[in-house]
Design a protein around this motif. Structure first.
Motif, mmCIF file in Angstrom:
data_model
loop_
_atom_site.group_PDB
_atom_site.id
_atom_site.type_symbol
_atom_site.label_atom_id
_atom_site.label_comp_id
_atom_site.label_asym_id
_atom_site.label_seq_id
_atom_site.Cartn_x
_atom_site.Cartn_y
_atom_site.Cartn_z
ATOM 1 N N GLY A 15 86.180 -14.054 55.501
ATOM 2 C CA GLY A 15 85.589 -14.778 54.382
ATOM 3 C C GLY A 15 85.459 -13.906 53.150
ATOM 4 N N LEU A 16 84.967 -12.683 53.331
ATOM 5 C CA LEU A 16 84.849 -11.748 52.223
ATOM 6 C C LEU A 16 86.218 -11.360 51.683
ATOM 7 N N PHE A 17 87.182 -11.219 52.574
ATOM 8 C CA PHE A 17 88.545 -10.873 52.179
ATOM 9 C C PHE A 17 89.123 -11.940 51.255
ATOM 10 N N ILE B 28 92.272 2.413 60.428
ATOM 11 C CA ILE B 28 93.237 2.503 59.325
ATOM 12 C C ILE B 28 93.033 1.354 58.343
ATOM 13 N N ALA B 29 92.767 0.153 58.869
ATOM 14 C CA ALA B 29 92.537 -0.997 57.995
ATOM 15 C C ALA B 29 91.301 -0.787 57.121
ATOM 16 N N GLY B 30 90.230 -0.243 57.702
ATOM 17 C CA GLY B 30 89.032 0.025 56.919
ATOM 18 C C GLY B 30 89.280 1.033 55.813
ATOM 19 N N GLY B 31 90.032 2.079 56.123
ATOM 20 C CA GLY B 31 90.379 3.056 55.091
ATOM 21 C C GLY B 31 91.248 2.441 54.012
ATOM 22 N N GLY B 32 92.164 1.561 54.409
ATOM 23 C CA GLY B 32 93.007 0.893 53.424
ATOM 24 C C GLY B 32 92.212 -0.005 52.497
ATOM 25 N N VAL C 87 96.182 -4.593 54.275
ATOM 26 C CA VAL C 87 94.872 -4.519 54.929
ATOM 27 C C VAL C 87 94.689 -5.695 55.877
ATOM 28 N N GLY C 88 95.047 -6.885 55.409
ATOM 29 C CA GLY C 88 94.924 -8.069 56.249
ATOM 30 C C GLY C 88 95.786 -7.990 57.493
ATOM 31 N N THR D 4 99.979 -13.933 54.101
ATOM 32 C CA THR D 4 101.199 -13.562 54.814
ATOM 33 C C THR D 4 100.961 -12.321 55.664
ATOM 34 N N GLY D 5 100.285 -11.329 55.098
ATOM 35 C CA GLY D 5 99.976 -10.129 55.866
ATOM 36 C C GLY D 5 99.069 -10.433 57.045
ATOM 37 N N ILE D 6 98.077 -11.299 56.825
ATOM 38 C CA ILE D 6 97.175 -11.663 57.919
ATOM 39 C C ILE D 6 97.940 -12.349 59.042
#
Length: 394
Positions: A297-299, A355-359, A197-198, A320-322
């Protein structure tokens, strides 16, 4: 700040050292690629050093890189090499800052604390955008990096007083709290879900901050006002992060679910930017920064709440993903913008954010299933029943 500042002064860099769109993407992307490679390892190092010492190490490297950029960067290759090293400093200071908050602040204030910490990113773009008309246009881009170096040194100085004081005990934790395991509480597959997601979310943010100024100028916005667009958008992002962080300290907001909502709103804002007209950059400014780039921040709060035993190590892995997303966003964005134009770039960002929001919504389901199968004592520090209920929500 080095990566975001590079995007802000891209026009001046192109005129001075020949940094075009493609090179800009690779230079900014290289910063985050370097951070991605070292994030998991340096997150574990931050656990060993402690929040204060780890942050001081990272800030020292950042200051040295700033001095070298000012003094020796004469080509895109040299600038890119220096930013590669700067990325490793960022990979250390991110989890170190997360650990510092957990060490020094009570759980009931984690929402606003992480919001303030993550406001550092849009603050970097705000300062970078403001320095375009105030400094870069008149005095040259090198002075903007000199100012960034001074900020790094000032940040280092603020930590000196903390280095002598021991960390406080986590608020509400009993005197017999178990020794931290120094490894994440969540299984690797869920941390990988955070990373995925990140990655997607950060790719859109990386492209936004790297190309907003040049895209706005390409649509007909003047050089100075284009830089101010980035400044205004960053200010919106700061306010939005603080508001959502404050709400996250209450009983109603679920961080990862709010991340999904913000990403979907951001996707709609990117769709507006596809029109690529001066007016659309004004119309989309608030939602694209206030939602599409207000989620970090929420993440991180969600990651930390679900990994109380090793917050730095866990965020080092999720980060790492971010970093991969932040690296690939400018690189791919530069290639797309150069070959197909900025409208196609923003369309790609809209799809990616969707796609990120759905993930994020799917990750919320998996987290809930994991918590239903795992005893609370294995995943959360025991405080009061109410604080565990609130602080443990994913």
């Amino acid at each position: 700040m080095p990566a975001f500042l590079t995007g802000a002064v891209a026009v001046q860099l192109d005129a001075d050292i020949g940094l075009g769109d493609r090179a800009l993407g690779f230079v900014v992307g290289g910063f985050f690629a370097s951070a991605a490679l070292g994030s998991a390892l340096l997150g574990r190092l931050a656990e060993r050093l402690g929040g204060v010492r780890a942050m001081q190490c990272g800030l020292t490297v950042s200051a040295v890189i700033g001095v070298l950029v000012v003094s020796v960067a004469r080509s895109p290759l040299t600038l890119g090499a220096l930013l590669l090293v700067g990325g490793s400093a960022n990979a250390l200071t991110q989890p170190a800052a997360n650990l510092l908050l957990v060490e020094r602040l009570p759980a009931a204030r984690m929402g606003i604390a992480f919001a303030l910490k993550q406001a550092g990113m849009p603050t970097a773009t705000l300062v970078g955008g403001a320095l375009v008309p105030l400094v870069a246009v008149t005095y040259g881009w090198r002075w903007t990096f000199a100012i960034a170096t001074a900020i790094a040194l000032a940040a280092f100085a603020t930590l000196i007083g903390l280095s002598a004081a021991p960390p406080i005990q986590a608020a509400g934790a009993p005197a017999t709290a178990p020794t931290p395991r120094r490894r994440p509480d969540l299984p690797l597959r869920l941390l990988a879900g955070y990373g995925a997601v990140g990655l997607l979310a950060a790719a859109t943010a990386g492209a936004l901050t790297a190309f907003l100024v040049t895209a706005a100028e390409g649509a007909g916005v003047a050089e100075g006002p284009a830089g101010l667009l980035l400044t205004a958008g960053s200010a919106v992002g700061i306010v939005s992060r603080l508001v959502h962080g404050r709400l996250a300290d209450g009983p109603r907001l679920l961080p990862i679910r709010r991340v999904a909502l913000l990403l979907l709103i951001g996707a709609a804002a990117f769709a507006v930017l596809m029109a690529h007209r001066p007016a659309t950059y004004l119309l989309a400014l608030v939602p694209v920064f206030g939602a599409g780039w207000a989620w970090p921040g929420l993440f991180n709060l969600s990651v930390v709440r679900n990994n109380p035993s090793a917050p730095a190590a866990a965020t080092g892995m999720s980060q790492t993903g971010i970093y991969i997303g932040a690296a690939s966003g400018p690189v791919l964005g530069g290639l797309i913008a150069e070959r197909f134009g900025y409208s196609t770039l923003w369309a790609t960002c809209a799809v990616t954010a969707t796609i990120a929001g759905g993930g994020a919504l799917l990750l919320r389901v998996f987290l809930a299933r994991h918590r239903a199968r795992t005893p609370a004592s294995d995943t959360e520090p025991r405080t009061t029943a109410a604080s565990v209920e609130r602080a443990g929500r994913p």
